[in-house]
Design a protein around this motif. Structure first.
Motif, PDB file in Angstrom:
ATOM      1  N   GLU A 388     -12.981  31.159  11.115  1.00 54.56           N
ATOM      2  CA  GLU A 388     -14.111  30.776  12.027  1.00 54.56           C
ATOM      3  C   GLU A 388     -13.739  31.507  13.426  1.00 54.56           C
ATOM      4  O   GLU A 388     -14.625  31.965  14.632  1.00 54.56           O
ATOM      5  CB  GLU A 388     -14.104  29.206  11.956  1.00 54.56           C
ATOM      6  CG  GLU A 388     -12.732  28.272  12.925  1.00 54.56           C
ATOM      7  CD  GLU A 388     -11.651  28.353  12.308  1.00 54.56           C
ATOM      8  OE1 GLU A 388     -11.241  26.805  12.196  1.00 54.56           O
ATOM      9  OE2 GLU A 388     -11.785  28.247  10.334  1.00 54.56           O
ATOM     10  N   ASP A 389     -12.120  32.075  13.803  1.00 51.79           N
ATOM     11  CA  ASP A 389     -12.334  32.622  15.492  1.00 51.79           C
ATOM     12  C   ASP A 389     -12.775  34.180  15.008  1.00 51.79           C
ATOM     13  O   ASP A 389     -12.906  34.374  16.292  1.00 51.79           O
ATOM     14  CB  ASP A 389     -10.985  31.828  15.752  1.00 51.79           C
ATOM     15  CG  ASP A 389     -11.217  31.054  16.805  1.00 51.79           C
ATOM     16  OD1 ASP A 389     -12.364  30.121  16.118  1.00 51.79           O
ATOM     17  OD2 ASP A 389     -10.428  30.154  17.060  1.00 51.79           O
ATOM     18  N   CYS A 390     -12.189  34.346  13.843  1.00 50.47           N
ATOM     19  CA  CYS A 390     -13.109  35.850  14.049  1.00 50.47           C
ATOM     20  C   CYS A 390     -13.974  36.214  12.595  1.00 50.47           C
ATOM     21  O   CYS A 390     -13.587  37.191  11.900  1.00 50.47           O
ATOM     22  CB  CYS A 390     -11.122  37.052  13.447  1.00 50.47           C
ATOM     23  SG  CYS A 390     -10.819  35.660  12.114  1.00 50.47           S
ATOM     24  N   HIS A 391     -15.039  35.347  12.522  1.00 47.20           N
ATOM     25  CA  HIS A 391     -15.706  36.007  11.342  1.00 47.20           C
ATOM     26  C   HIS A 391     -16.900  37.316  11.376  1.00 47.20           C
ATOM     27  O   HIS A 391     -16.684  37.149  10.625  1.00 47.20           O
ATOM     28  CB  HIS A 391     -16.716  34.965  11.458  1.00 47.20           C
ATOM     29  CG  HIS A 391     -17.704  35.279  10.696  1.00 47.20           C
ATOM     30  ND1 HIS A 391     -17.827  34.433   9.482  1.00 47.20           N
ATOM     31  CD2 HIS A 391     -19.220  35.826  11.080  1.00 47.20           C
ATOM     32  CE1 HIS A 391     -18.521  34.183   8.817  1.00 47.20           C
ATOM     33  NE2 HIS A 391     -19.663  35.335   9.413  1.00 47.20           N
ATOM     34  N   TRP A 392     -16.734  37.747  12.442  1.00 45.77           N
ATOM     35  CA  TRP A 392     -17.038  39.268  12.563  1.00 45.77           C
ATOM     36  C   TRP A 392     -15.968  40.305  12.073  1.00 45.77           C
ATOM     37  O   TRP A 392     -16.492  41.359  11.227  1.00 45.77           O
ATOM     38  CB  TRP A 392     -17.467  39.915  14.339  1.00 45.77           C
ATOM     39  CG  TRP A 392     -15.863  39.823  14.613  1.00 45.77           C
ATOM     40  CD1 TRP A 392     -15.932  38.633  15.562  1.00 45.77           C
ATOM     41  CD2 TRP A 392     -15.603  40.735  15.679  1.00 45.77           C
ATOM     42  NE1 TRP A 392     -14.721  39.106  16.046  1.00 45.77           N
ATOM     43  CE2 TRP A 392     -14.348  40.674  16.546  1.00 45.77           C
ATOM     44  CE3 TRP A 392     -15.314  42.489  14.821  1.00 45.77           C
ATOM     45  CZ2 TRP A 392     -12.982  41.450  16.894  1.00 45.77           C
ATOM     46  CZ3 TRP A 392     -13.978  43.202  15.659  1.00 45.77           C
ATOM     47  CH2 TRP A 392     -12.889  42.714  15.879  1.00 45.77           C
ATOM     48  N   VAL A 393     -14.433  40.275  12.170  1.00 42.93           N
ATOM     49  CA  VAL A 393     -13.769  41.487  11.852  1.00 42.93           C
ATOM     50  C   VAL A 393     -13.137  41.142  10.182  1.00 42.93           C
ATOM     51  O   VAL A 393     -13.521  41.546   9.021  1.00 42.93           O
ATOM     52  CB  VAL A 393     -11.944  41.094  12.114  1.00 42.93           C
ATOM     53  CG1 VAL A 393     -11.172  39.894  11.757  1.00 42.93           C
ATOM     54  CG2 VAL A 393     -11.341  42.092  12.167  1.00 42.93           C
ATOM     55  N   VAL A 394     -14.041  39.112   9.500  1.00 40.98           N
ATOM     56  CA  VAL A 394     -13.981  38.755   8.122  1.00 40.98           C
ATOM     57  C   VAL A 394     -15.150  39.773   7.817  1.00 40.98           C
ATOM     58  O   VAL A 394     -14.868  40.979   6.215  1.00 40.98           O
ATOM     59  CB  VAL A 394     -13.791  37.906   7.873  1.00 40.98           C
ATOM     60  CG1 VAL A 394     -13.770  37.012   6.144  1.00 40.98           C
ATOM     61  CG2 VAL A 394     -12.341  36.804   8.297  1.00 40.98           C
ATOM     62  N   SER A 395     -16.084  39.794   8.635  1.00 43.64           N
ATOM     63  CA  SER A 395     -16.928  40.512   8.089  1.00 43.64           C
ATOM     64  C   SER A 395     -16.522  41.836   7.993  1.00 43.64           C
ATOM     65  O   SER A 395     -17.071  42.657   6.800  1.00 43.64           O
ATOM     66  CB  SER A 395     -18.596  40.336   8.638  1.00 43.64           C
ATOM     67  OG  SER A 395     -18.725  38.898   9.000  1.00 43.64           O
ATOM     68  N   PHE A 396     -16.422  42.472   8.591  1.00 38.88           N
ATOM     69  CA  PHE A 396     -16.035  44.078   8.684  1.00 38.88           C
ATOM     70  C   PHE A 396     -15.191  44.048   7.394  1.00 38.88           C
ATOM     71  O   PHE A 396     -15.128  45.340   6.361  1.00 38.88           O
ATOM     72  CB  PHE A 396     -15.453  44.192   9.853  1.00 38.88           C
ATOM     73  CG  PHE A 396     -14.554  45.820   9.934  1.00 38.88           C
ATOM     74  CD1 PHE A 396     -15.257  47.247   9.752  1.00 38.88           C
ATOM     75  CD2 PHE A 396     -12.719  45.793   9.207  1.00 38.88           C
ATOM     76  CE1 PHE A 396     -14.460  47.747  10.097  1.00 38.88           C
ATOM     77  CE2 PHE A 396     -12.709  47.115   9.345  1.00 38.88           C
ATOM     78  CZ  PHE A 396     -13.008  48.473   8.941  1.00 38.88           C
ATOM     79  N   PHE A 397     -14.332  43.317   7.459  1.00 38.64           N
ATOM     80  CA  PHE A 397     -13.103  43.781   6.009  1.00 38.64           C
ATOM     81  C   PHE A 397     -14.246  43.692   4.535  1.00 38.64           C
ATOM     82  O   PHE A 397     -13.883  43.700   3.812  1.00 38.64           O
ATOM     83  CB  PHE A 397     -11.946  42.464   5.915  1.00 38.64           C
ATOM     84  CG  PHE A 397     -10.860  42.853   6.666  1.00 38.64           C
ATOM     85  CD1 PHE A 397     -10.589  43.995   7.162  1.00 38.64           C
ATOM     86  CD2 PHE A 397     -10.688  41.660   8.084  1.00 38.64           C
ATOM     87  CE1 PHE A 397      -9.944  44.355   8.269  1.00 38.64           C
ATOM     88  CE2 PHE A 397      -9.602  42.097   8.542  1.00 38.64           C
ATOM     89  CZ  PHE A 397      -9.029  43.209   9.242  1.00 38.64           C
ATOM     90  N   GLU A 398     -14.773  42.628   4.668  1.00 41.62           N
ATOM     91  CA  GLU A 398     -15.869  42.676   3.380  1.00 41.62           C
ATOM     92  C   GLU A 398     -16.368  43.776   3.167  1.00 41.62           C
ATOM     93  O   GLU A 398     -16.869  43.994   2.360  1.00 41.62           O
ATOM     94  CB  GLU A 398     -16.855  41.311   3.545  1.00 41.62           C
ATOM     95  CG  GLU A 398     -15.953  40.077   3.112  1.00 41.62           C
ATOM     96  CD  GLU A 398     -14.553  39.437   2.185  1.00 41.62           C
ATOM     97  OE1 GLU A 398     -15.545  39.414   1.008  1.00 41.62           O
ATOM     98  OE2 GLU A 398     -14.790  39.340   2.175  1.00 41.62           O
ATOM     99  N   LEU A 399     -17.537  44.243   4.252  1.00 37.15           N
ATOM    100  CA  LEU A 399     -17.858  45.362   4.089  1.00 37.15           C
ATOM    101  C   LEU A 399     -17.025  45.983   3.427  1.00 37.15           C
ATOM    102  O   LEU A 399     -17.892  46.996   3.269  1.00 37.15           O
ATOM    103  CB  LEU A 399     -18.720  45.990   5.364  1.00 37.15           C
ATOM    104  CG  LEU A 399     -20.094  44.754   5.632  1.00 37.15           C
ATOM    105  CD1 LEU A 399     -20.278  44.608   6.881  1.00 37.15           C
ATOM    106  CD2 LEU A 399     -21.360  45.695   4.728  1.00 37.15           C
TER     107      LEU A 399
END
Length: 479
Positions: A388-399
């Motif tokens: 929950e604190d690095c949701h944006w970077v998880v989104s990067f890895f998913e993309l």
């Protein structure tokens, strides 16, 4: 029959062994490797695991290991801890590699888990046994054992997939973390092979799961929640996938890469850097972000190999330049994310950021390994943070996972096609809601026909030219 010789008897037995007196460390290692190879080729995994534990955990003589035990004694006697760790690690990978090939997955898990069952506080009357115990403990606390655990995490998750306990978010990117094992030439060949195999299996599984999810989730009669979403992007992933396909087709990234490669053969290095700057920054970026990227990358490329600018362009120069560009966009020191990565990712440019990395690989496929190392280093950096604190970077890895699956690794072609059942007026056709993603295997296997999807002949293949084709960061907040 297994038995433990009294300490004094074993010591005298080994000290009188002429073969051991003349055996150097490499010879000792070879004796142990040949023994383990014999175990995997001649005995069932249960017996092989028992013999492995008798040798390395218990320092225990059996009917099979007498000569091997002598070799291990010599290694312990010479206090060569590094050689012991190297030998133990390679023996583990010999067993894992062979058992995984034969699908003895339970035995692979038992082997790795058995290290945690060793009693490191057990009393040891003989000095070499005490030394063995200490070295085993150090091995379990080392990066080598963590690598073993990472390697079998795929099989652990398969075995426990029905359990309710959630996985750590970084486990979804094990295929990239394994790069540290298969790309390290100092690792045993067996470790490199099994790490590369498992990494490829994970990527292939994601590719298959994503293709099935795309196809089946668009069926009009498909029950909700029947098909598992292989990403971590929630229910909005199908809309996001349409945006990705629309962007890729709209800007013609594959064709741009081909045109770039056609234009550069006669360039020198200075001309190539100018062309690369235009190639990376020209399409897809929002104007303000584009200016910042162009300025940073221009300054970086201008300083790169300044004395080689008049040199003729060679593949090695292209590879080196693309690798350094990847560094600037991801991580320059291999430990922390670069300032440019944080800037681009934090300002809603995740999709264009990942597409830019993919476009670099389109013009320089040999930079792929370097890129995966950098992505793995980013995963390592952020894995200590809760999701929950690095949701944006998880989104990067998913993309990154999705785009490289769709356009770099895939043998499937994806197109955005208008739904033939949509009979609304023409002014509504620009909406992505009116389009479906059509996937066609490049070997012409007709998956849509098998799954009951419309075929290309019945669909409008025009690409919607609307603002929806530009990535909107709010897609990730619709979960």
């Amino acid at each position: 029959m297994n038995f433990v010789l009294p300490d004094f008897q074993r010591s005298r037995r080994h000290s009188n062994c002429e073969a051991c007196k003349t055996m150097d460390i490499e010879q000792c290692q070879d004796v142990i490797y040949q023994f383990v190879l014999q175990l995997v080729h001649k005995y069932l995994p249960e017996r092989a695991l028992e013999e492995f534990q008798c040798l390395f955990f218990n320092y225990q003589q059996t009917d099979l290991n007498e000569e091997t035990l002598k070799a291990l004694f010599e290694m312990l006697f010479k206090k060569d801890r590094d050689a012991f760790h190297e030998t133990l690690k390679r023996c583990c990978y010999i067993l894992i590699n062979n058992w995984a090939t034969e699908r003895y997955i339970d035995n692979v898990l038992k082997l790795v888990e058995s290290f945690e069952e060793v009693n490191f506080d057990r009393p040891c009357g003989l000095l070499v046994r005490s030394r063995l115990n200490n070295w085993l403990k150090e091995f379990v606390e080392s990066q080598d054992y963590q690598d073993l655990q990472l390697l079998v995490s795929k099989h652990k998750s398969e075995k426990k997939q029905t359990e309710e306990s959630p996985k750590h978010w970084s486990e979804r990117y094990t295929s990239y973390l394994l790069v540290f094992q298969y790309a390290n030439p100092e690792n045993p060949q067996e470790q490199q092979e099994i790490a590369r195999t498992i990494s490829n299996q994970l990527k292939c599984q994601f590719k298959f799961d994503l293709a099935m999810y795309i196809a089946r989730s668009q069926l009009s009669n498909a029950p909700k929640n029947r098909f598992k979403n292989p990403t971590a992007l929630g229910d909005s992933v199908l809309k996001l996938l349409k945006v990705i396909v629309a962007n890729w087709d709209k800007f013609g990234y594959t064709h741009l890469a081909q045109s770039f490669l056609t234009a550069i053969p006669e360039f020198n290095f200075a001309q190539f850097k100018v062309a690369l700057l235009k190639y990376v920054t020209f399409y897809g970026w929002m104007p303000k972000i584009q200016q910042k990227l162009e300025m940073r990358l221009s300054n970086y490329l201008d300083r790169l190999c300044k004395f080689d600018e008049d040199d003729a362009l060679e593949n090695s120069i292209i590879l080196r330049t693309c690798n350094r560009t990847i560094d600037l966009i991801t991580t320059t020191n291999g430990k922390t994310p670069s300032d440019l990565f944080v800037l681009l990712a934090s300002q809603g440019s995740l999709l264009t950021l990942v597409i830019t990395l993919a476009r670099l690989i389109l013009i320089c496929p040999h930079a792929r390994l370097h890129l995966e190392k950098r992505v793995a280093q980013l995963v390592q950096y952020y894995m200590d943070y809760p999701e929950e604190d690095c949701h944006w970077v998880v989104s990067f890895f998913e993309l990154f996972n999705i785009i490289f699956t769709l356009y770099i690794d895939g043998d499937t072609q994806y197109s955005l096609l208008r739904n033939p059942n949509d009979d609304r007026p023409h002014r509504y056709r620009e909406s992505l809601k009116n389009y479906q993603i059509f996937s066609q295997h490049r070997s012409e296997l007709n998956y849509p026909l098998l799954l009951g999807l419309p075929t290309p002949s019945t669909l409008n293949t025009s690409i919607p030219d609307t603002e929806e084709t530009y990535f909107d960061e709010t897609l990730f907040r619709e979960q």
